[in-house]
Design a protein around this motif. Structure first.
Motif, mmCIF file in Angstrom:
data_model
loop_
_atom_site.group_PDB
_atom_site.id
_atom_site.type_symbol
_atom_site.label_atom_id
_atom_site.label_comp_id
_atom_site.label_asym_id
_atom_site.label_seq_id
_atom_site.Cartn_x
_atom_site.Cartn_y
_atom_site.Cartn_z
ATOM 1 N N LEU A 105 0.830 -1.208 0.000
ATOM 2 C CA LEU A 105 0.000 0.000 0.000
ATOM 3 C C LEU A 105 0.862 1.255 0.000
ATOM 4 C CD1 LEU A 105 -2.948 -1.050 2.313
ATOM 5 C CD2 LEU A 105 -3.129 -0.260 -0.055
ATOM 6 N N ARG A 106 1.970 1.227 0.700
ATOM 7 C CA ARG A 106 2.873 2.374 0.691
ATOM 8 C C ARG A 106 3.492 2.559 -0.692
ATOM 9 N NH1 ARG A 106 5.659 1.580 6.697
ATOM 10 N NH2 ARG A 106 3.889 2.448 7.869
ATOM 11 N N GLN A 107 3.775 1.466 -1.387
ATOM 12 C CA GLN A 107 4.279 1.572 -2.747
ATOM 13 C C GLN A 107 3.220 2.172 -3.665
ATOM 14 O OE1 GLN A 107 5.534 -2.430 -3.613
ATOM 15 N NE2 GLN A 107 7.364 -2.281 -2.331
ATOM 16 N N SER A 108 1.958 1.782 -3.469
ATOM 17 C CA SER A 108 0.875 2.361 -4.263
ATOM 18 C C SER A 108 0.731 3.852 -3.983
ATOM 19 C CB SER A 108 -0.440 1.640 -3.967
ATOM 20 O OG SER A 108 -0.438 0.335 -4.505
ATOM 21 N N ARG A 109 0.955 4.231 -2.735
ATOM 22 C CA ARG A 109 0.883 5.647 -2.363
ATOM 23 C C ARG A 109 2.063 6.431 -2.919
ATOM 24 N NH1 ARG A 109 2.169 6.639 3.717
ATOM 25 N NH2 ARG A 109 4.201 6.158 2.815
ATOM 26 N N ASP A 110 3.257 5.859 -2.827
ATOM 27 C CA ASP A 110 4.474 6.604 -3.168
ATOM 28 C C ASP A 110 4.851 6.517 -4.649
ATOM 29 O OD1 ASP A 110 4.626 7.224 -0.482
ATOM 30 O OD2 ASP A 110 6.077 5.636 -0.021
ATOM 31 N N PHE A 111 4.415 5.455 -5.345
ATOM 32 C CA PHE A 111 4.777 5.272 -6.756
ATOM 33 C C PHE A 111 3.536 4.960 -7.594
ATOM 34 C CE2 PHE A 111 8.345 3.923 -4.093
ATOM 35 C CZ PHE A 111 9.366 4.721 -4.568
ATOM 36 N N ALA A 171 -3.967 -7.474 -6.303
ATOM 37 C CA ALA A 171 -5.123 -6.731 -6.797
ATOM 38 C C ALA A 171 -5.644 -5.740 -5.759
ATOM 39 C CB ALA A 171 -6.236 -7.703 -7.197
ATOM 40 N N SER A 172 -5.722 -6.175 -4.520
ATOM 41 C CA SER A 172 -6.311 -5.323 -3.477
ATOM 42 C C SER A 172 -5.416 -4.153 -3.105
ATOM 43 C CB SER A 172 -6.640 -6.158 -2.237
ATOM 44 O OG SER A 172 -5.481 -6.787 -1.722
ATOM 45 N N THR A 173 -4.107 -4.320 -3.194
ATOM 46 C CA THR A 173 -3.200 -3.232 -2.813
ATOM 47 C C THR A 173 -2.889 -2.299 -3.988
ATOM 48 O OG1 THR A 173 -1.299 -4.724 -3.166
ATOM 49 C CG2 THR A 173 -2.135 -4.502 -0.908
ATOM 50 N N GLN A 174 -2.678 -2.864 -5.169
ATOM 51 C CA GLN A 174 -2.323 -2.031 -6.320
ATOM 52 C C GLN A 174 -3.505 -1.198 -6.813
ATOM 53 O OE1 GLN A 174 0.723 -5.488 -7.530
ATOM 54 N NE2 GLN A 174 -0.238 -4.526 -9.288
ATOM 55 N N SER A 175 -4.715 -1.581 -6.457
ATOM 56 C CA SER A 175 -5.872 -0.791 -6.874
ATOM 57 C C SER A 175 -5.836 0.610 -6.274
ATOM 58 C CB SER A 175 -7.177 -1.494 -6.469
ATOM 59 O OG SER A 175 -7.292 -1.592 -5.061
ATOM 60 N N TYR A 176 -5.120 0.790 -5.157
ATOM 61 C CA TYR A 176 -5.021 2.118 -4.540
ATOM 62 C C TYR A 176 -4.105 3.045 -5.337
ATOM 63 C CZ TYR A 176 -7.826 0.716 -0.607
ATOM 64 O OH TYR A 176 -8.884 0.313 0.168
ATOM 65 N N ALA A 177 -3.390 2.491 -6.307
ATOM 66 C CA ALA A 177 -2.660 3.320 -7.271
ATOM 67 C C ALA A 177 -3.407 3.368 -8.593
ATOM 68 C CB ALA A 177 -1.254 2.761 -7.491
ATOM 69 N N ASP A 178 -3.771 2.192 -9.102
ATOM 70 C CA ASP A 178 -4.348 2.104 -10.443
ATOM 71 C C ASP A 178 -5.733 2.732 -10.531
ATOM 72 O OD1 ASP A 178 -2.035 0.677 -10.881
ATOM 73 O OD2 ASP A 178 -3.006 -1.280 -10.772
ATOM 74 N N PHE A 179 -6.504 2.662 -9.453
ATOM 75 C CA PHE A 179 -7.868 3.197 -9.462
ATOM 76 C C PHE A 179 -8.054 4.292 -8.413
ATOM 77 C CE2 PHE A 179 -8.108 -1.147 -11.101
ATOM 78 C CZ PHE A 179 -8.710 -0.916 -12.335
ATOM 79 N N ALA A 180 -6.967 5.006 -8.131
ATOM 80 C CA ALA A 180 -7.018 6.057 -7.110
ATOM 81 C C ALA A 180 -8.009 7.155 -7.480
ATOM 82 C CB ALA A 180 -5.629 6.646 -6.893
ATOM 83 N N LEU A 181 -8.092 7.481 -8.764
ATOM 84 C CA LEU A 181 -9.013 8.540 -9.184
ATOM 85 C C LEU A 181 -10.453 8.192 -8.805
ATOM 86 C CD1 LEU A 181 -9.703 11.163 -10.626
ATOM 87 C CD2 LEU A 181 -9.748 9.888 -12.786
ATOM 88 N N GLN A 182 -10.851 6.963 -9.079
ATOM 89 C CA GLN A 182 -12.197 6.520 -8.718
ATOM 90 C C GLN A 182 -12.427 6.640 -7.217
ATOM 91 O OE1 GLN A 182 -14.370 2.775 -10.306
ATOM 92 N NE2 GLN A 182 -13.249 2.067 -8.509
ATOM 93 N N MET A 183 -11.439 6.223 -6.436
ATOM 94 C CA MET A 183 -11.559 6.295 -4.981
ATOM 95 C C MET A 183 -11.678 7.733 -4.499
ATOM 96 S SD MET A 183 -8.789 3.409 -3.841
ATOM 97 C CE MET A 183 -8.961 1.692 -4.340
#
Length: 217
Positions: A105-111, A171-183
């Motif tokens: 999740l931190r990787q999704s946040r930072d990268f 899937a559950s962690t990378q979605s916080y990067a890939d679908f951040a706009l939706q969130m």
């Protein structure tokens, strides 16, 4: 040697440090450009401008746009594989899985840009990253799945399918990067906050541990 020259020598930065700083600066700029404009819509000139460096400097380090694109993909893969490599047979899944979720999740946040580029690459058939998928990532994936099997054999977690557990974690962690706009739209935010990521960590940890039959305490 004069004192002025001695002082200049003492404060002169090593060339390796300058080189690495330039590479990091270029890759960071490239991530943003590729994420916003795609591979075909990005030019070396636009990357150089975003990095604040002359185009020849960028080409000195990466030779071509394709080289830069591969470097961005390799960077995110290395981060992901490093997190997987830190899962060990002797670590209890209660702490190990939570730690993995936190790192991902931190990787999704930072990268986030690198993750989005990787997702787009896969959706387009992985023309530039297939060799990495079939080589280093496949080997690390098999090693990590073997760790899950060892935990199951020890009775530390239920006999879940280890391959699909790995897919679910990704899937559950990378979605916080890939679908951040939706969130962000659904949460009514300009950006996801630290609290959002903390809430995600707690929820995903609970879901994964309970789903795998791992006691929370």
């Amino acid at each position: 040697m004069t004192e002025k020259k001695k002082a200049a020598r003492r404060t002169r930065r090593p060339l390796t440090e300058i080189r690495q700083e330039n590479i990091d600066q270029i890759v960071k700029a490239a991530e943003k450009q590729f994420a916003d404009n795609g591979f075909s819509g990005t030019t070396v000139s636009s990357i150089a401008e975003a990095a604040g460096l002359p185009k020849p400097n960028v080409l000195y380090y990466f030779k071509s746009k394709e080289g830069l694109y591969r470097a961005v993909l390799k960077r995110i893969l290395e981060l992901w594989m490093e997190a997987m490599h830190d899962l060990h047979v002797d670590d209890h899944p209660r702490e190990a899985l939570r730690g993995y979720i936190v790192r991902k999740l931190r990787q999704s946040r930072d990268f986030p840009d690198a993750s989005k580029i990787f997702a787009a690459e896969i959706l387009h058939g992985a023309p530039y990253v297939r060799e990495e998928l079939e080589g280093p990532l496949k080997r690390q994936f098999d090693d990590t799945v073997a760790v899950f099997r060892a935990w199951i054999a020890k009775g530390w977690m239920d006999p879940v399918n280890p391959e699909h557990l790995m897919f679910t974690l990704w899937a559950s962690t990378q979605s916080y990067a890939d679908f951040a706009l939706q969130m962000k739209v659904l949460l009514g935010r300009e950006e996801l906050t630290d609290d959002d990521f903390d809430n995600a960590i707690e929820l995903l940890t609970r879901l994964v541990l309970k789903g795998c039959g791992v006691k929370m305490v």
